[in-house]
Design a protein around this motif. Structure first.
Motif, mmCIF file in Angstrom:
data_model
loop_
_atom_site.group_PDB
_atom_site.id
_atom_site.type_symbol
_atom_site.label_atom_id
_atom_site.label_comp_id
_atom_site.label_asym_id
_atom_site.label_seq_id
_atom_site.Cartn_x
_atom_site.Cartn_y
_atom_site.Cartn_z
ATOM 1 N N VAL A 15 0.846 -1.195 0.000
ATOM 2 C CA VAL A 15 0.000 0.000 0.000
ATOM 3 C C VAL A 15 0.878 1.240 0.000
ATOM 4 C CG1 VAL A 15 -1.825 1.260 1.209
ATOM 5 C CG2 VAL A 15 -1.768 -1.241 1.319
ATOM 6 N N LEU A 16 0.588 2.175 -0.896
ATOM 7 C CA LEU A 16 1.271 3.465 -0.924
ATOM 8 C C LEU A 16 0.299 4.531 -0.446
ATOM 9 C CD1 LEU A 16 3.603 5.404 -1.763
ATOM 10 C CD2 LEU A 16 2.498 5.530 -4.017
ATOM 11 N N THR A 17 0.692 5.287 0.581
ATOM 12 C CA THR A 17 -0.168 6.373 1.062
ATOM 13 C C THR A 17 0.552 7.710 0.940
ATOM 14 O OG1 THR A 17 0.529 6.349 3.396
ATOM 15 C CG2 THR A 17 -1.202 4.797 2.741
ATOM 16 N N GLY A 18 -0.260 8.758 0.774
ATOM 17 C CA GLY A 18 0.266 10.110 0.677
ATOM 18 C C GLY A 18 -0.524 11.051 1.563
ATOM 19 N N ILE A 97 3.132 -1.236 4.143
ATOM 20 C CA ILE A 97 2.769 0.135 3.784
ATOM 21 C C ILE A 97 4.023 0.948 3.494
ATOM 22 C CG2 ILE A 97 1.697 2.292 4.562
ATOM 23 C CD1 ILE A 97 -0.049 0.587 6.444
ATOM 24 N N ILE A 98 4.014 1.633 2.369
ATOM 25 C CA ILE A 98 5.014 2.655 2.066
ATOM 26 C C ILE A 98 4.285 3.991 2.118
ATOM 27 C CG2 ILE A 98 6.489 3.658 0.274
ATOM 28 C CD1 ILE A 98 7.084 0.855 -0.716
ATOM 29 N N THR A 99 4.749 4.896 2.951
ATOM 30 C CA THR A 99 4.083 6.193 3.043
ATOM 31 C C THR A 99 5.029 7.326 2.703
ATOM 32 O OG1 THR A 99 2.719 7.653 4.426
ATOM 33 C CG2 THR A 99 4.526 6.497 5.530
ATOM 34 N N GLN A 100 4.466 8.321 2.026
ATOM 35 C CA GLN A 100 5.207 9.551 1.750
ATOM 36 C C GLN A 100 5.076 10.533 2.909
ATOM 37 O OE1 GLN A 100 4.784 10.724 -2.693
ATOM 38 N NE2 GLN A 100 2.842 9.761 -2.151
ATOM 39 N N ASN A 101 4.183 10.236 3.838
ATOM 40 C CA ASN A 101 3.894 11.155 4.937
ATOM 41 C C ASN A 101 4.975 11.106 6.013
ATOM 42 O OD1 ASN A 101 1.560 11.699 3.563
ATOM 43 N ND2 ASN A 101 0.281 10.372 4.825
ATOM 44 N N VAL A 204 -3.257 4.890 -1.956
ATOM 45 C CA VAL A 204 -4.235 5.638 -1.167
ATOM 46 C C VAL A 204 -3.664 7.021 -0.901
ATOM 47 C CG1 VAL A 204 -5.681 5.654 0.901
ATOM 48 C CG2 VAL A 204 -4.867 3.477 -0.022
ATOM 49 N N CYS A 205 -3.814 7.945 -1.860
ATOM 50 C CA CYS A 205 -3.280 9.294 -1.672
ATOM 51 C C CYS A 205 -3.867 10.240 -2.704
ATOM 52 C CB CYS A 205 -1.755 9.302 -1.750
ATOM 53 S SG CYS A 205 -1.071 8.610 -3.256
ATOM 54 N N ARG A 206 -3.783 11.543 -2.408
ATOM 55 C CA ARG A 206 -4.242 12.570 -3.335
ATOM 56 C C ARG A 206 -3.107 13.063 -4.217
ATOM 57 N NH1 ARG A 206 -7.615 16.689 0.616
ATOM 58 N NH2 ARG A 206 -9.227 15.236 1.279
ATOM 59 N N SER A 207 -1.896 13.057 -3.666
ATOM 60 C CA SER A 207 -0.762 13.650 -4.369
ATOM 61 C C SER A 207 0.448 12.756 -4.227
ATOM 62 C CB SER A 207 -0.449 15.031 -3.768
ATOM 63 O OG SER A 207 0.788 15.504 -4.222
ATOM 64 N N PHE A 208 1.306 12.755 -5.218
ATOM 65 C CA PHE A 208 2.512 11.945 -5.159
ATOM 66 C C PHE A 208 3.696 12.729 -4.624
ATOM 67 C CE2 PHE A 208 0.027 9.373 -8.079
ATOM 68 C CZ PHE A 208 0.292 8.104 -7.613
ATOM 69 N N PHE A 209 3.444 13.871 -3.978
ATOM 70 C CA PHE A 209 4.533 14.690 -3.465
ATOM 71 C C PHE A 209 4.336 14.986 -1.989
ATOM 72 C CE2 PHE A 209 4.085 15.619 -7.942
ATOM 73 C CZ PHE A 209 5.375 15.492 -8.405
ATOM 74 N N SER A 210 5.402 14.841 -1.197
ATOM 75 C CA SER A 210 5.345 15.136 0.232
ATOM 76 C C SER A 210 6.746 15.421 0.731
ATOM 77 C CB SER A 210 4.759 13.942 0.989
ATOM 78 O OG SER A 210 4.789 14.164 2.360
ATOM 79 N N VAL A 211 6.865 16.401 1.641
ATOM 80 C CA VAL A 211 8.181 16.722 2.215
ATOM 81 C C VAL A 211 8.041 16.828 3.722
ATOM 82 C CG1 VAL A 211 10.023 18.423 2.364
ATOM 83 C CG2 VAL A 211 9.002 17.933 0.175
#
Length: 211
Positions: A15-18, A97-101, A204-211
């Motif tokens: 699962v990828l979350t953003g 889970i892989i998360t950008q958050n 499961v995300c709105r955007s593929f960018f997070s910092v």
């Protein structure tokens, strides 16, 4: 029904979350309505050059975000992923889970098989010796107490009063992947490993960018 069938057949789910998953908890996204990069200039707050220029301003920004996230709780989506992980493990299957958050809400919800690819707001890295550690202090240093939104026209905090390394007392930075930086090699290896072993990939995300 198609989704149920896919899950029932899967042996390894990734699962990828953003930012979207945490938006329901009240954590601001970056580019959506009210997003952080609509209020602030990313190059002033989330780049190595910004930190070199004004570690005080950058730490104000991350202190603000840390304290904001403390007031938020994992939402139903975070908790649903925890339950899915438990169910899959009980059936002898893999759920990762892989998360950008960087907000840590997946961990607080109880997710164990987790990779935070951009780091975590509550982890620091020494700019001198490289020591990395979890830091949940509130505030992270006394000089940031009662500081709110970052103010580039406000008084600078002396470097010696900013968060420091427990090992060598040098300045630490947020252990976050900033603009202009690449993901850490071990993170890239883990991403590749999990992609290759999964047979179901859920985003499961709105955007593929997070910092």
């Amino acid at each position: 029904m198609a989704a149920v069938t896919l899950f029932s057949k899967a042996r390894s789910v990734l699962v990828l979350t953003g930012a979207g998953i945490s938006a329901e908890s009240g954590v601001p996204t970056f580019r959506g309505a009210g997003g952080l990069w609509r209020q602030f200039n990313a190059t002033d707050l989330a780049t190595p050059s910004a930190f070199a220029r004004s570690p005080s301003l950058v730490w104000e920004f991350y202190h603000y975000r840390r304290e904001l996230v403390r007031t938020k709780e994992p939402n139903k989506a975070h908790l649903a992923l925890v339950e899915a992980e438990k169910r899959f493990e009980k059936e002898g299957k893999r759920f990762f889970i892989i998360t950008q958050n960087v907000d840590g809400l997946h961990r607080r919800a109880g997710s164990r098989n987790l990779l935070e690819i951009h780091g975590n707001l509550f982890t620091t890295r020494c700019t001198s010796c490289g020591f990395i550690e979890e830091n949940n202090d509130s505030p992270i240093c006394e000089a940031l107490r009662n500081r709110g939104l970052p103010n580039e026209n406000g008084p600078e905090i002396a470097v010696t009063d900013l968060p420091s390394c427990r090992q060598c007392r040098s300045l630490v930075r947020p252990h976050i992947v900033w603009f202009g930086e690449t993901l850490w090699p071990d993170v890239l290896e883990k991403i590749d490993e999990e992609i290759n072993r999964c047979d179901l990939f859920l985003v499961v995300c709105r955007s593929f960018f997070s910092v």
